[in-house]
Design a protein around this motif. Structure first.
Motif, mmCIF file in Angstrom:
data_model
loop_
_atom_site.group_PDB
_atom_site.id
_atom_site.type_symbol
_atom_site.label_atom_id
_atom_site.label_comp_id
_atom_site.label_asym_id
_atom_site.label_seq_id
_atom_site.Cartn_x
_atom_site.Cartn_y
_atom_site.Cartn_z
ATOM 1 N N PRO A 18 23.754 -12.563 3.455
ATOM 2 C CA PRO A 18 23.088 -13.600 4.259
ATOM 3 C C PRO A 18 22.531 -14.732 3.387
ATOM 4 C CG PRO A 18 22.456 -11.431 5.042
ATOM 5 C CD PRO A 18 23.243 -11.222 3.776
ATOM 6 N N SER A 19 22.019 -14.388 2.206
ATOM 7 C CA SER A 19 21.486 -15.428 1.320
ATOM 8 C C SER A 19 22.566 -16.403 0.898
ATOM 9 C CB SER A 19 20.851 -14.800 0.073
ATOM 10 O OG SER A 19 19.665 -14.130 0.415
ATOM 11 N N ALA A 20 23.776 -15.902 0.620
ATOM 12 C CA ALA A 20 24.868 -16.784 0.220
ATOM 13 C C ALA A 20 25.206 -17.766 1.335
ATOM 14 C CB ALA A 20 26.101 -15.961 -0.163
ATOM 15 N N VAL A 21 25.224 -17.281 2.558
ATOM 16 C CA VAL A 21 25.526 -18.156 3.700
ATOM 17 C C VAL A 21 24.425 -19.200 3.867
ATOM 18 C CG1 VAL A 21 25.832 -18.227 6.208
ATOM 19 C CG2 VAL A 21 26.902 -16.395 4.867
ATOM 20 N N LEU A 22 23.165 -18.761 3.819
ATOM 21 C CA LEU A 22 22.037 -19.680 3.998
ATOM 22 C C LEU A 22 22.014 -20.754 2.918
ATOM 23 C CD1 LEU A 22 19.296 -17.038 4.882
ATOM 24 C CD2 LEU A 22 20.323 -18.685 6.455
ATOM 25 N N LEU A 23 22.225 -20.347 1.668
ATOM 26 C CA LEU A 23 22.193 -21.314 0.563
ATOM 27 C C LEU A 23 23.350 -22.301 0.643
ATOM 28 C CD1 LEU A 23 21.195 -18.841 -2.285
ATOM 29 C CD2 LEU A 23 19.770 -20.672 -1.348
ATOM 30 N N THR A 24 24.515 -21.822 1.043
ATOM 31 C CA THR A 24 25.666 -22.719 1.176
ATOM 32 C C THR A 24 25.428 -23.741 2.281
ATOM 33 O OG1 THR A 24 27.146 -20.999 0.350
ATOM 34 C CG2 THR A 24 28.152 -22.819 1.572
ATOM 35 N N LEU A 25 24.931 -23.277 3.422
ATOM 36 C CA LEU A 25 24.625 -24.204 4.518
ATOM 37 C C LEU A 25 23.565 -25.212 4.089
ATOM 38 C CD1 LEU A 25 24.572 -21.814 7.614
ATOM 39 C CD2 LEU A 25 26.280 -23.566 7.072
ATOM 40 N N VAL A 70 16.777 -22.658 2.735
ATOM 41 C CA VAL A 70 16.509 -22.203 1.366
ATOM 42 C C VAL A 70 15.351 -21.213 1.370
ATOM 43 C CG1 VAL A 70 15.762 -22.883 -0.950
ATOM 44 C CG2 VAL A 70 17.451 -24.260 0.265
ATOM 45 N N GLY A 71 14.312 -21.513 2.139
ATOM 46 C CA GLY A 71 13.182 -20.591 2.220
ATOM 47 C C GLY A 71 13.591 -19.207 2.704
ATOM 48 N N LEU A 72 14.480 -19.169 3.691
ATOM 49 C CA LEU A 72 14.938 -17.880 4.214
ATOM 50 C C LEU A 72 15.759 -17.105 3.187
ATOM 51 C CD1 LEU A 72 15.935 -18.984 7.831
ATOM 52 C CD2 LEU A 72 13.900 -17.686 7.133
ATOM 53 N N ALA A 73 16.387 -17.817 2.251
ATOM 54 C CA ALA A 73 17.189 -17.163 1.213
ATOM 55 C C ALA A 73 16.392 -16.846 -0.040
ATOM 56 C CB ALA A 73 18.374 -18.055 0.851
ATOM 57 N N MET A 74 15.183 -17.338 -0.155
ATOM 58 C CA MET A 74 14.403 -17.215 -1.385
ATOM 59 C C MET A 74 14.047 -15.776 -1.759
ATOM 60 S SD MET A 74 13.442 -19.469 -3.551
ATOM 61 C CE MET A 74 14.099 -21.084 -3.736
ATOM 62 N N ARG A 75 14.090 -14.876 -0.832
ATOM 63 C CA ARG A 75 13.768 -13.484 -1.152
ATOM 64 C C ARG A 75 14.666 -12.965 -2.269
ATOM 65 N NH1 ARG A 75 11.709 -9.833 3.415
ATOM 66 N NH2 ARG A 75 10.137 -11.414 3.064
ATOM 67 N N SER A 76 15.871 -13.508 -2.371
ATOM 68 C CA SER A 76 16.814 -13.087 -3.414
ATOM 69 C C SER A 76 16.362 -13.496 -4.817
ATOM 70 C CB SER A 76 18.192 -13.697 -3.157
ATOM 71 O OG SER A 76 18.696 -13.321 -1.914
ATOM 72 N N LEU A 145 11.165 -21.500 -11.203
ATOM 73 C CA LEU A 145 11.087 -20.037 -11.144
ATOM 74 C C LEU A 145 12.451 -19.422 -10.860
ATOM 75 C CD1 LEU A 145 7.729 -19.600 -9.177
ATOM 76 C CD2 LEU A 145 8.136 -19.084 -11.600
ATOM 77 N N VAL A 146 13.227 -20.057 -10.003
ATOM 78 C CA VAL A 146 14.577 -19.565 -9.712
ATOM 79 C C VAL A 146 15.437 -19.646 -10.967
ATOM 80 C CG1 VAL A 146 16.696 -20.062 -8.431
ATOM 81 C CG2 VAL A 146 14.507 -20.018 -7.239
ATOM 82 N N ALA A 147 15.353 -20.752 -11.693
ATOM 83 C CA ALA A 147 16.156 -20.909 -12.913
ATOM 84 C C ALA A 147 15.767 -19.879 -13.962
ATOM 85 C CB ALA A 147 16.016 -22.325 -13.457
ATOM 86 N N VAL A 148 14.477 -19.598 -14.080
ATOM 87 C CA VAL A 148 14.019 -18.593 -15.038
ATOM 88 C C VAL A 148 14.606 -17.231 -14.675
ATOM 89 C CG1 VAL A 148 11.986 -17.313 -15.814
ATOM 90 C CG2 VAL A 148 11.937 -19.816 -15.720
#
Length: 196
Positions: A18-25, A70-76, A145-148
């Protein structure tokens, strides 16, 4: 002595998360935002046409949806990045609401210098400006933080988020390039969330 060839490795199955789909969209929407957005609002002659255009609404709602996706995918990407993103989005989205709805209506009903004065008051009122900048800073921190956490795959996203505030002061071509960079960064992150 003849040896049997090594058995072929079965192809690796990739499961779309689901994160991949959310981030792509979200990546697509963040490209749509500067590409579709009418750019004539920097002058009094073009502001009414830009603000009143349906494309103005579509572009800004694309950005709003991008922030939420993006917020919904941030859990990853870890709890700290997720919380920081939602704080930033919560501070930025009211500003986008004013851009989408208030400026759109003003563009339909006003023109000239009066429109520019009111638009500037909406955009640069002390409370609006402080809340918006604080939100963009939080989003930039979340990007870092994501990049780290994700390494090289997160760097384009982090650069785009750190550059989100400065790009507002750039020419339309730079703003579109920024949207493309953000879109690419999100697609790279989406690939990192695929499960093999």
């Amino acid at each position: 002595m003849v040896t049997a060839p090594a058995p072929a490795r079965p192809p690796t199955a990739v499961r779309v998360t689901p994160s991949a789909v959310l981030l792509t969209l979200a990546g697509v929407l963040f490209v749509v935002y500067p590409v579709v957005r009418p750019q004539g609002d920097a002058t009094s002659a073009g502001a009414a046409a830009a603000f009143s255009s349906p494309a103005w609404v579509v572009a800004h709602l694309a950005a709003v949806a991008g922030f939420v996706l993006v917020g919904l995918a941030m859990r990853s990407f870890g709890r700290a990045a997720e919380i920081t993103w939602w704080v930033g989005a919560g501070l930025v989205l009211p500003y986008y609401g004013a851009e989408v709805f208030a400026l759109h209506v003003l563009g339909q009903r006003m023109a000239g210098e009066q429109l520019m004065e009111v638009a500037e008051a909406v955009r640069l009122g002390p409370a609006a400006a402080v809340v918006f900048v604080a939100g963009l800073v939080a989003l930039a921190v979340a990007g870092v933080l994501v990049a780290v956490r994700k390494g090289a795959a997160g760097v384009p996203f982090a650069i785009a988020m750190v550059g989100f505030l400065p790009q507002f002061f750039a020419d339309p071509e730079i703003r579109i390039a920024h949207g493309v960079l953000l879109g690419i960064g999100l697609v790279l992150l989406a690939r990192r969330t695929l499960r093999r």
